[in-house]
Each structure stands twice: as structure tokens, then as C-alpha cells.
Design a protein around this motif. Structure first.
Motif, mmCIF file in Angstrom:
data_model
loop_
_atom_site.group_PDB
_atom_site.id
_atom_site.type_symbol
_atom_site.label_atom_id
_atom_site.label_comp_id
_atom_site.label_asym_id
_atom_site.label_seq_id
_atom_site.Cartn_x
_atom_site.Cartn_y
_atom_site.Cartn_z
ATOM 1 N N VAL A 186 9.881 19.875 11.028
ATOM 2 C CA VAL A 186 9.219 18.721 11.633
ATOM 3 C C VAL A 186 8.285 19.205 12.740
ATOM 4 O O VAL A 186 8.404 20.329 13.239
ATOM 5 N N GLU B 24 7.949 14.485 16.192
ATOM 6 C CA GLU B 24 9.346 14.225 15.836
ATOM 7 C C GLU B 24 10.304 14.939 16.790
ATOM 8 O O GLU B 24 11.333 14.391 17.175
ATOM 9 N N ALA C 130 6.790 11.029 21.984
ATOM 10 C CA ALA C 130 6.211 11.538 20.742
ATOM 11 C C ALA C 130 4.696 11.493 20.786
ATOM 12 O O ALA C 130 4.017 12.439 20.358
ATOM 13 N N LEU D 231 6.335 8.749 10.496
ATOM 14 C CA LEU D 231 7.303 9.753 10.930
ATOM 15 C C LEU D 231 8.645 9.108 11.269
ATOM 16 O O LEU D 231 9.711 9.638 10.918
ATOM 17 N N PHE D 232 8.595 7.967 11.937
ATOM 18 C CA PHE D 232 9.815 7.252 12.305
ATOM 19 C C PHE D 232 10.537 6.773 11.054
ATOM 20 O O PHE D 232 11.766 6.884 10.937
ATOM 21 N N LEU E 241 12.369 9.645 9.459
ATOM 22 C CA LEU E 241 13.609 9.992 10.165
ATOM 23 C C LEU E 241 14.734 9.016 9.794
ATOM 24 O O LEU E 241 15.879 9.418 9.599
#
Length: 248
Positions: free
Chosen positions: A198, A202, A222, A234-235, A238
Motif C-alpha cells: 500500500v 493508506e 492520508a 483506497l478506503f 481497505l
């Protein structure tokens, strides 16, 4: 009963090399049975280290690794009967091990192997479901503190050690260490540990969550780390990885 406990403690010490510990019960000199038992324990330690640090072994070869592992086991014998997660101090030991001086990345590779083991044995917990966040108003989501799943481990490096580790773990023959900073993220998914590299955004977000900051504060961290990063995707990635625990 107290004498039995004393004998057990002395026996463990003798296995670790302190022969005199058993002098109240045994006469002086080496005892073949004890030596055999000690050798069996030593082999078990080396086998456990080989299982827990497979990437290190693949990079240095079995002979080199087992010789180093035997030395480590003599200096740091196990403190319990279970060897499934034996070797917590092995990465730090490699940093001080003179024969490893020509392989400066080896301790980092061992550290990532260790994080993989920690992720595998992390506590059980349910993963955060995306629907749980969708029910929150924007203001409530901003103030939410997202807890990391107990199995989550991540480590940042100034070079591309995570990619090197992943390639070696996958059995690649052509290994190359890039100069690009990278972070490795590991999380247990079911009975397996998943890993991926990552970026800075992140990494900053995960650090902020680990420190107990709100989602808004973590998002700001971030954005500061990488203003151009597509934070929403990206969130979402995750969350899909199962990085967060339970319900917010």
C-alpha cells in the motif's frame, strides 16, 4: 509438590545449557538422556524457525539458515512448550549476527515473516461490513473511530522491501530491491493471511486509526501524506480487505 516444581524449573534450565541446575538430583557429568532430549528440543526449535521464517530461508539457503537458527535457539530457547510462534526476537537477532552483515535487508525480511505469523495468530473478530458505515450520517461517520482488526499488521520501509518479500515468498527467482518506499499490509482473511503493498495515504490512514483518531482526522492524515491519492477507492479497498473490526 514444591520439590517437583523445583525439579521442573531445574530441568528447563539444564535443557537450556545450565547443567549445574540439576546437581541436587543428578551426579556431575553429561547425561546421555539429557543430551538426547536437548538435541530433540534444538531440532524442534530450528524446524519451527524454518516454518516461521520461510522467506528468510529461501533467500539464504537451507544450510545457512539452519546453522543460524541453531545458534539463535541456543541463545534464545523457547519459554513455553508451543513453538507455533517461536522466534519473536529472531529479526532483531539477525541485525546483530555478523554473517548477515552482507545482507542488510535480511532482518527486514525476517520482520515481515514475523508479522505474517502474528497476523495468522491474531485474535478472532468480525470484520466491519460496508453497510454499517452506509447507515451513518456524514457527521457521525466523520467522528467515528475505526478500530483495526486484531490480525492487521503493517510496516513501512524506505525501500521496496515489501515487494521483494512478496516475490521471494511466491518463489520468484529474479529478485530486485527497488529504492521506492513501500508499506506492506497483512490481514487474516478466513484461515489465510493476505498481503499487499500500500502507499503513503493508506499507511497514514492506518496509523491514524491505530492511534485512535477519528475517521475525519485519519482522512486528513492520508490527504497530507498523498494529496493526489484517490481516497474514496483506497478506503473502500481497505474495507473490502477486512482491515477494520466490528461495527463503528
Amino acid at each position: 509438590m514444591p520439590e517437583l516444581l523445583d525439579f521442573q524449573d531445574a530441568f528447563v534450565a539444564a535443557i537450556g545449557g545450565q547443567r549445574a541446575a540439576l546437581s541436587p538430583w543428578l551426579d556431575e557429568g553429561e547425561h546421555p538422556g539429557l543430551a538426547v532430549y536437548r538435541n530433540t528440543i534444538a531440532k524442534g526449535c530450528v524446524d519451527a524457525l524454518a516454518a516461521n521464517f520461510p522467506t528468510v530461508q529461501s533467500m539464504v539457503g537451507e544450510d545457512w539458515f539452519r546453522a543460524a537458527a541453531a545458534l539463535f535457539a541456543r541463545e534464545a530457547p523457547p519459554t513455553g512448550a508451543a513453538l507455533l510462534d517461536y522466534g519473536a526476537d529472531f529479526p532483531a537477532w539477525l541485525e546483530r549476527f555478523p554473517p548477515a552483515a552482507e545482507l542488510p535487508y535480511l532482518a527486514g525480511i525476517a520482520h515481515l515473516d514475523r508479522l505474517w505469523t502474528e497476523a495468522l495468530f491474531g485474535a478472532e473478530a468480525s470484520a466491519l461490513e460496508p453497510v454499517a458505515l452506509s447507515r451513518l450520517a456524514p457527521e457521525a461517520l466523520a467522528e467515528t473511530r475505526l478500530a483495526l482488526h486484531p490480525s492487521v499488521r503493517f510496516a513501512a520501509f524506505d525501500a521496496g522491501l515489501p515487494s521483494l518479500w512478496r516475490a521471494a515468498r511466491d518463489g520468484a527467482e529474479d529478485l530486485e530491491l527497488s529504492e521506492t518506499p513501500e508499506t506492506l499490509l497483512l490481514v487474516r482473511q478466513g484461515q489465510a493471511v493476505a498481503s499487499r503493498v500500500v502507499g503513503a495515504a493508506e499507511t497514514a490512514f492506518l496509523r491514524a486509526c491505530r492511534e485512535g483518531l477519528t475517521a475525519a482526522e485519519a482522512a486528513q492524515a492520508a490527504a497530507t501524506a498523498d494529496p493526489d491519492a484517490p481516497f474514496a477507492s483506497l478506503f473502500a479497498a481497505l474495507i473490502a480487505d477486512g482491515v477494520f473490526a466490528g461495527s463503528p
